[in-house]
Structures are given as structure tokens and as C-alpha cells.
Enzyme design. Structure first.
Site, PDB file in Angstrom:
ATOM      1  N   GLU A  65      46.002  38.511  46.831  1.00  0.00           N
ATOM      2  CA  GLU A  65      46.527  39.804  46.370  1.00  0.00           C
ATOM      3  C   GLU A  65      47.254  40.548  47.486  1.00  0.00           C
ATOM      4  OE1 GLU A  65      42.848  40.733  43.296  1.00  0.00           O
ATOM      5  OE2 GLU A  65      42.593  41.102  45.428  1.00  0.00           O
ATOM      6  N   ASP A 236      35.880  42.212  40.158  1.00  0.00           N
ATOM      7  CA  ASP A 236      37.078  42.868  40.703  1.00  0.00           C
ATOM      8  C   ASP A 236      38.351  42.080  40.413  1.00  0.00           C
ATOM      9  OD1 ASP A 236      36.565  40.719  42.340  1.00  0.00           O
ATOM     10  OD2 ASP A 236      36.682  41.814  44.223  1.00  0.00           O
ATOM     11  N   LYS A 338      73.122  47.110  66.227  1.00  0.00           N
ATOM     12  CA  LYS A 338      73.929  46.284  65.307  1.00  0.00           C
ATOM     13  C   LYS A 338      74.144  44.882  65.857  1.00  0.00           C
ATOM     14  CE  LYS A 338      76.453  50.081  63.199  1.00  0.00           C
ATOM     15  NZ  LYS A 338      77.764  50.623  62.852  1.00  0.00           N
TER      16      LYS A 338
HETATM   17  N1  LIG Z   1      35.279  46.150  44.945  1.00  0.00           N
HETATM   18  C1  LIG Z   1      35.691  45.912  46.160  1.00  0.00           C
HETATM   19  O1  LIG Z   1      36.335  46.742  46.782  1.00  0.00           O
HETATM   20  C2  LIG Z   1      35.319  44.613  46.816  1.00  0.00           C
HETATM   21  C3  LIG Z   1      35.522  44.464  48.196  1.00  0.00           C
HETATM   22  C4  LIG Z   1      35.078  43.274  48.778  1.00  0.00           C
HETATM   23  C5  LIG Z   1      34.516  42.274  48.019  1.00  0.00           C
HETATM   24  N2  LIG Z   1      34.388  42.450  46.670  1.00  0.00           N
HETATM   25  C6  LIG Z   1      33.748  41.426  45.830  1.00  0.00           C
HETATM   26  O2  LIG Z   1      32.358  41.478  46.119  1.00  0.00           O
HETATM   27  C7  LIG Z   1      31.794  40.192  45.886  1.00  0.00           C
HETATM   28  C8  LIG Z   1      30.948  39.796  47.080  1.00  0.00           C
HETATM   29  O3  LIG Z   1      31.771  39.563  48.192  1.00  0.00           O
HETATM   30  P1  LIG Z   1      31.197  38.797  49.483  1.00  0.00           P
HETATM   31  O4  LIG Z   1      32.284  38.834  50.492  1.00  0.00           O
HETATM   32  O5  LIG Z   1      29.865  39.365  49.840  1.00  0.00           O
HETATM   33  O6  LIG Z   1      31.013  37.320  48.866  1.00  0.00           O
HETATM   34  P2  LIG Z   1      30.026  36.154  49.351  1.00  0.00           P
HETATM   35  O7  LIG Z   1      30.536  34.926  48.743  1.00  0.00           O
HETATM   36  O8  LIG Z   1      29.862  36.216  50.823  1.00  0.00           O
HETATM   37  O9  LIG Z   1      28.612  36.553  48.678  1.00  0.00           O
HETATM   38  C9  LIG Z   1      28.402  36.533  47.304  1.00  0.00           C
HETATM   39  C10 LIG Z   1      26.950  36.194  47.042  1.00  0.00           C
HETATM   40  O10 LIG Z   1      26.697  36.309  45.626  1.00  0.00           O
HETATM   41  C11 LIG Z   1      25.701  35.335  45.315  1.00  0.00           C
HETATM   42  N3  LIG Z   1      25.648  35.134  43.860  1.00  0.00           N
HETATM   43  C12 LIG Z   1      26.563  34.496  43.074  1.00  0.00           C
HETATM   44  N4  LIG Z   1      26.151  34.526  41.795  1.00  0.00           N
HETATM   45  C13 LIG Z   1      24.983  35.208  41.774  1.00  0.00           C
HETATM   46  C14 LIG Z   1      24.080  35.589  40.735  1.00  0.00           C
HETATM   47  N5  LIG Z   1      24.307  35.253  39.465  1.00  0.00           N
HETATM   48  N6  LIG Z   1      22.986  36.307  41.056  1.00  0.00           N
HETATM   49  C15 LIG Z   1      22.721  36.627  42.358  1.00  0.00           C
HETATM   50  N7  LIG Z   1      23.542  36.292  43.368  1.00  0.00           N
HETATM   51  C16 LIG Z   1      24.664  35.598  43.094  1.00  0.00           C
HETATM   52  C17 LIG Z   1      26.117  34.116  46.114  1.00  0.00           C
HETATM   53  O11 LIG Z   1      25.054  33.203  46.281  1.00  0.00           O
HETATM   54  C18 LIG Z   1      26.566  34.762  47.434  1.00  0.00           C
HETATM   55  O12 LIG Z   1      25.528  34.788  48.400  1.00  0.00           O
HETATM   56  C19 LIG Z   1      32.964  39.256  45.624  1.00  0.00           C
HETATM   57  O13 LIG Z   1      33.056  39.042  44.239  1.00  0.00           O
HETATM   58  C20 LIG Z   1      34.171  40.011  46.132  1.00  0.00           C
HETATM   59  O14 LIG Z   1      35.346  39.649  45.455  1.00  0.00           O
HETATM   60  C21 LIG Z   1      34.762  43.597  46.060  1.00  0.00           C
END
Ligand SMILES: NC(=O)c1ccc[n+]([C@@H]2O[C@H](COP(=O)([O-])OP(=O)(O)OC[C@H]3O[C@@H](n4cnc5c(N)ncnc54)[C@H](O)[C@@H]3O)[C@@H](O)[C@H]2O)c1
Length: 354
Positions: A65, A236, A338
């Protein structure tokens, strides 16, 4: 790369190492508080920004993005990805970098790492929203998803909202153990839970931070109690959600930039006229936040370009304060603006002289 006072044509540069140094020297609590202040200032002058929903390029494994925004002085954009399978390949799910430029000339004034900063600014944005939406006596937070963002969220809520206990759940036990370890000296009481249901028991605030490119239901209505604030961060992107429709229907829903959240947030599941309030309206007292104790509030966070604008200007100020004056030569310096061609002639001459 030079390490000198920035010249007018030079672009200030904040590397990963510089960003770490800023956090170490100033302290994480100080950085989170400063970032929250910068965010609040910028959200409160919302109408001054030229805003667009981010430009997303989707693939089978993730999304890349671009997130642009500008006020009358500065333009910024962030490059960021979201690849939930990355951790299996030894890469973070989210990686980012950002640029700040001068609107009058277009000169890039700062190029910065934003992977660490995204975690800081996301946690600070969550805390800012929760200050307006959560019950003021909130003490316990459940944190579902214990990956890269998790500790930053826990510490922002500890330092900025007075959360004392964090109840952790992740499907990956190693991720839970990592957070327990990293928060051991934080002053937070951490509880290792074996399910989402166990984690949300008695929680005043629930933060969902999972990464899965799927229409997941991490939190359903049976787990939601009156008075809860839900900080939904992981949903997101189109086709990537964490809350059930029922949770959204029971709650008052708050968003960053409605046009973007309708496409990317939990809101993508709801009808086009489902009512939401943009956070800036609450921060400027044009709309109420929480109106009663038993109200269920959802902050449907997707991450908006304004937050990276605030993060970039905050980090630039910190770098300047600490005398971190690293610069990059990205824009040519010309005696005659230029005569771009002279640049290669000068370099040819320099090469042949050596
Ligand atoms: N809204 C925002 O501004 C924003 C900013 C940053 C990241 N994010 C989003 O936040 C999320 C987390 O980011 P991250 O960098 O920590 O990712 P990451 O991959 O480091 O951690 C995600 C964790 O979620 C766990 N997980 C997956 N499915 C699960 C479930 N059903 N139940 C419990 N745990 C589960 C995974 O095992 C992993 O440890 C991502 O989806 C990312 O896109 C959003």
C-alpha cells in the site's frame, strides 16, 4: 551517505538504528506520549489535510500500500505491506518506510524507516481513541494476537490509560511466551491464556491484533460484555476482519477516515449506511465519544495516512533534538538548476581524473 549537518538539498534520514536510538534515549513511554500528542494535534486540524484512501495492490499472499496525505506545508507518504505468511519466511508481516516533503518546492526533507514507527503510531492511535472511548476506570486489557505490534499496544495502554493487567492469547504459544518475556519488567501484570474466551474474561478493553488474510471471527457477541471497549486493529484490508457482524451491531463504532474504513475495516461487512463516527469529531467535541458506562464501543482501526504524517514529524523533531543529523544525497545539487546534464559531465570528468 554522509553524517553531517543537513544541507538544503540533502534529505534527512532516519535508519532503523536511529529510530531505535531515539526510543532508547528518550524512553518508550516518552515516545508513545509524544507520538500521541502529535497525533491529537493533527487529528484536531483534520479539515486542513488533503486526504485520500490508501492505494492498495493486492496479491494472493498480501497487500502493498501507498498512503499519501498533505497539509499546506508538508506532504507525506508511507510504503507499507501486510503479508501474514511472512513470519514463516523470516520476515515481519508489516514493513514500512516513509517520506516527508516540502509542499512549496516538492523537496524531500525526510526519508525514514517506519516499521518500528508504525508499531509506535498504531499503539499511540489506539491509546488516543481509547482515552476518548474506553471507561476511564479501565484496568484490564485482553490482547488477542501477540506478534510484532503486541508489546507496543500493551505499553501504550499501560502508560497512557493506566492499564495494569494484560491477558494474552495467540494461537502460537511461542508468540505468547515472547510477549510475557518482553513485558516481564514493564510493571504490567501479564496472564498467559489458552483461549480468546479466557483472555477476554473480566477485560475492560479488548485489543484484536491478529494477522490472517481471512474473514475471521476472533471476537463474537457471546464474549462481549456491557461497557467493553474493543480496539480492533488487525482487520485492515478487504477480506480481512476480526469481529462478527453481531459485535458491530451491538456497538457504537468509531473510525479514522470513513471512506477508507468502509473498504478495509470491520465496516466492510456492514451495510453502506451503517452509522459510524470519525474519531476527529470526538476529539474536537463535535460528536460524543462514550456516553454511558454500559455502552460497547469499537475503534475500527485500519491505519490512516495522517498517523504516519504525525509519526514522521515527531521522529524528525526527536532526531533533531538528539543531534542525529544523518542525511542522504537523493536530489542533485546544481549550479544552474536547468543544467541537469552537467551532473553526468562532472561525474565523467571526476571518473576520468581517477
Ligand atoms: N490498524 C493499523 O493501523 C495496523 C497497523 C499495523 C498492523 N496492523 C495489523 O495488525 C495485525 C498484527 O500485526 P503484527 O505486525 O503484530 O503481525 P504478526 O504477524 O507479527 O502477529 C500476528 C499474530 O496473530 C496471531 N494469530 C493469527 N490468527 C490468530 C487467531 N485466530 N487467534 C489468535 N491469534 C492469532 C499469529 O499467530 C501472530 O502471532 C496485522 O493484521 C496487521 O496488518 C494494523
Amino acid at each position: 551517505m554522509k553524517s553531517s549537518q543537513p544541507h538544503s538539498h540533502q534529505t534527512a534520514y532516519i535508519s532503523v538504528e536511529d529510530a531505535c536510538l531515539i526510543v532508547q534515549r528518550l524512553g518508550l513511554a516518552h515516545c508513545l506520549a509524544g507520538m500521541t500528542r502529535a497525533l491529537e494535534e493533527d487529528f484536531k486540524r483534520w479539515p486542513e489535510f488533503d486526504k485520500t484512501a490508501r492505494v492498495a495492490s493486492h496479491s494472493a499472499r498480501g497487500v502493498i500500500e501507498l498512503m499519501p496525505i498533505a497539509d499546506s506545508h508538508h506532504y507525506s507518504f508511507k510504503y507499507v505491506n501486510g503479508h501474514p505468511g511472512n513470519t514463516q519466511a523470516g520476515l515481519p508481516t508489516v514493513m514500512a518506510l516513509g517520506l516527508l516533503a516540502d509542499v512549496d518546492t516538492g523537496l524531500p526533507v525526510l526519508l525514514s524507516e517506519l516499521t518500528l514507527c508504525t508499531a509506535l503510531r498504531t499503539a499511540a492511535t489506539s491509546a488516543l481513541a481509547a482515552q476518548a472511548l474506553a471507561r476511564p476506570d479501565s484496568q484490564v486489557m485482553a490482547l488477542i494476537g501477540n506478534g510484532s505490534q503486541a508489546e507496543f499496544q500493551a505499553l501504550a495502554f499501560h502508560h497512557l490509560l493506566g492499564i495494569q493487567e494484560v491477558r494474552l492469547f495467540d494461537v502460537d504459544p511461542d508468540a505468547r511466551a515472547k510477549v510475557m518475556r518482553n513485558l516481564a519488567d514493564s510493571g504490567l501484570h501479564t496472564v498467559d491464556c489458552s483461549s480468546t474466551a479466557q483472555a477476554v474474561q473480566g477485560a475492560d478493553i479488548v485489543t484484536t491484533l491478529t494477522a490472517d488474510k481471512a474473514r475471521a471471527i476472533i471476537l463474537d457477541t457471546d464474549l462481549v460484555q456491557p461497557g467493553m471497549h474493543i480496539n480492533a486493529v488487525g482487520g485492515d484490508c478487504p477480506g480481512k476482519t476480526e469481529l462478527s457482524k453481531g459485535v458491530m451491531q451491538r456497538a457504537s463504532v468509531f473510525v479514522e477516515f470513513e471512506a477508507q474504513t468502509r473498504i478495509e475495516g470491520e465496516l466492510q461487512q456492514m451495510p453502506a449506511d451503517f452509522p459510524v463516527t470519525e474519531l476527529w469529531h470526538v476529539l474536537t467535541a463535535q460528536a460524543p465519544g462514550r456516553t454511558h458506562r454500559d455502552q460497547i464501543t469499537v475503534f475500527d482501526s485500519v491505519g490512516f495516512a495522517l498517523e504516519d504524517f504525525s509519526a514522521l514529524r515527531f521522529m524528525r523533531d526527536c532526531a533533531q533534538r538528539l543531534g542525529l543529523n544523518r542525511t542522504l544525497s537523493l536530489i542533485p545539487e546544481l549550479n544552474d538548476p536547468k543544467d541537469l546534464f552537467s551532473l553526468i559531465r562532472t561525474h565523467e570528468e571526476a571518473l576520468s581524473a581517477t
